[in-house]
Design a protein around this motif. Structure first.
Motif: not given
Length: 199
Positions: A103, A138-139, A142-143, A145-146, A178, A181-183
């Motif tokens: 990712q 990116p991974l 993303w988490w 942001e989660y 979201l 938008a997951y990588p």
């Protein structure tokens, strides 16, 4: 035959509308509530599939370390990247892996687990070396942001007020965006495994 006066006829019409309108409104609200629950459940199923990819220190235990140690410049880069997220934190840096999560893209060459120590709590972050620079990949981004998004709508799934329903719909829309938008991986990167005594 009984003839109603115009006044009685008008009153009967008003009463009929008064009885029918709440029923239609209740049905519409029930349909909206059902749609909200269905959307929430679909999102939960999607999140279950993604949870194994959440960065964790224990997930790095079986990865082989890269041959060269971190340089002083790399340590400075990692420390700055962590402190940008956790200002003032003391940073503990683990060993750099030989390989990356797919990712994080094909330009990622290594990853490292770092822990930011602060008086109130400690926070672990996995950094990625992308295009020769250490950063939040990116991974991990993303988490983060989660985690910043509430796990459950503040007003619940069935708020009584229209304002509450609007906030719940906005929360669901934010989660949907979201998830979109997951990588995702469009390539395969194999992680070299750490050797064992039996090798």
């Amino acid at each position: 035959m009984k003839i109603r006066s115009p006044r009685r006829t008008a009153l009967a019409a008003v009463l009929a509308c008064t009885c029918i309108w709440p029923t239609g409104l209740a049905a519409s609200t029930a349909n909206d509530d059902l749609a909200v629950v269905q959307q929430f459940r679909e999102q939960q199923r999607g999140l279950r599939d993604l949870r194994p990819t959440r960065p964790r220190r224990t997930a790095d235990d079986d990865r082989a370390l890269r041959a060269e140690n971190l340089t002083d410049q790399e340590v400075d880069e990692i420390t700055r990247a962590v402190q940008a997220r956790r200002p003032g934190a003391m940073v503990n840096i683990g060993g750099a892996s030989a390989g990356c999560d797919c990712q994080n893209g094909p330009d990622c060459s290594s990853e490292v687990w770092a822990v930011a120590y602060q008086p109130d709590a400690s926070h672990g972050l996995r950094l990625a070396r992308i295009n020769q620079q250490w950063q939040i990949g990116p991974l991990q981004a993303w988490w983060l942001e989660y985690d910043a998004l509430a796990r459950y709508p503040a007003d619940g799934l069935h708020p009584k007020s229209e304002a509450g329903r609007a906030r719940t719909r906005a929360w669901l829309d934010a989660r949907a965006a979201l998830l979109d938008a997951y990588p995702t991986c469009t390539w395969t990167i194999e992680h070299p495994l750490a050797s064992t005594a039996d090798d």
